[in-house]
Scaffold this active site. Structure first.
Site, PDB file in Angstrom:
ATOM      1  N   ARG A  31      33.050  32.959  -3.237  1.00  0.00           N
ATOM      2  CA  ARG A  31      32.179  31.791  -3.039  1.00  0.00           C
ATOM      3  C   ARG A  31      32.527  30.671  -4.011  1.00  0.00           C
ATOM      4  O   ARG A  31      32.558  29.498  -3.636  1.00  0.00           O
ATOM      5  CB  ARG A  31      30.703  32.188  -3.196  1.00  0.00           C
ATOM      6  CG  ARG A  31      30.218  33.131  -2.105  1.00  0.00           C
ATOM      7  CD  ARG A  31      28.807  33.610  -2.376  1.00  0.00           C
ATOM      8  NE  ARG A  31      28.782  34.322  -3.650  1.00  0.00           N
ATOM      9  CZ  ARG A  31      27.724  34.402  -4.455  1.00  0.00           C
ATOM     10  NH1 ARG A  31      26.595  33.803  -4.131  1.00  0.00           N
ATOM     11  NH2 ARG A  31      27.775  35.079  -5.576  1.00  0.00           N
ATOM     12  N   ASN A  50      26.778  34.970   0.225  1.00  0.00           N
ATOM     13  CA  ASN A  50      27.050  36.378   0.511  1.00  0.00           C
ATOM     14  C   ASN A  50      26.016  36.886   1.506  1.00  0.00           C
ATOM     15  O   ASN A  50      24.822  36.632   1.347  1.00  0.00           O
ATOM     16  CB  ASN A  50      26.959  37.230  -0.756  1.00  0.00           C
ATOM     17  CG  ASN A  50      28.190  37.134  -1.630  1.00  0.00           C
ATOM     18  OD1 ASN A  50      29.244  36.688  -1.200  1.00  0.00           O
ATOM     19  ND2 ASN A  50      28.051  37.555  -2.868  1.00  0.00           N
TER      20      ASN A  50
END
Length: 103
Positions: A31, A50
């Site tokens: 990320r 996530n």
């Protein structure tokens, strides 16, 4: 890192790209690297998140060419971890994002 930029020419339409990234993409900084790439490309807004099933969801809004550059990176070999697949949906932008966030 070199700043990938879209080729000069006509202004690209504004779009929303939602991508679900599969593979070993959690616990490897995926990320954060996605955010860094979005900032490097520039003029992209959205987030990387996530999911409980092990995927990472990336939602990004901006001009089509810049979103395409991020999608190419998500599918490339320069990502952390190991991407085994990316599914994407293109849509009209909804707005409401201030920059690119990691959620």
């Amino acid at each position: 890192m070199d700043r990938p930029t879209p080729p000069p020419g006509e202004a690209s339409e504004s779009v929303r790209l939602t991508a679900w990234v599969r593979g070993r993409v959690q616990g490897v900084g995926f990320r954060w690297h996605t955010r860094a790439r979005a900032l490097t490309i520039g003029e992209l807004r959205g987030f990387a998140l996530n999911l409980a099933d092990g995927r990472v969801q990336v939602v990004v809004e901006g001009d089509r060419e810049r979103c395409r550059l991020l999608l190419e990176w998500l599918r490339g070999e320069d990502t952390p971890g190991r991407v085994t697949g990316v599914t994407e949906i293109w849509d009209t932008p909804r707005g409401g994002y201030d920059g690119f966030a990691v959620r």
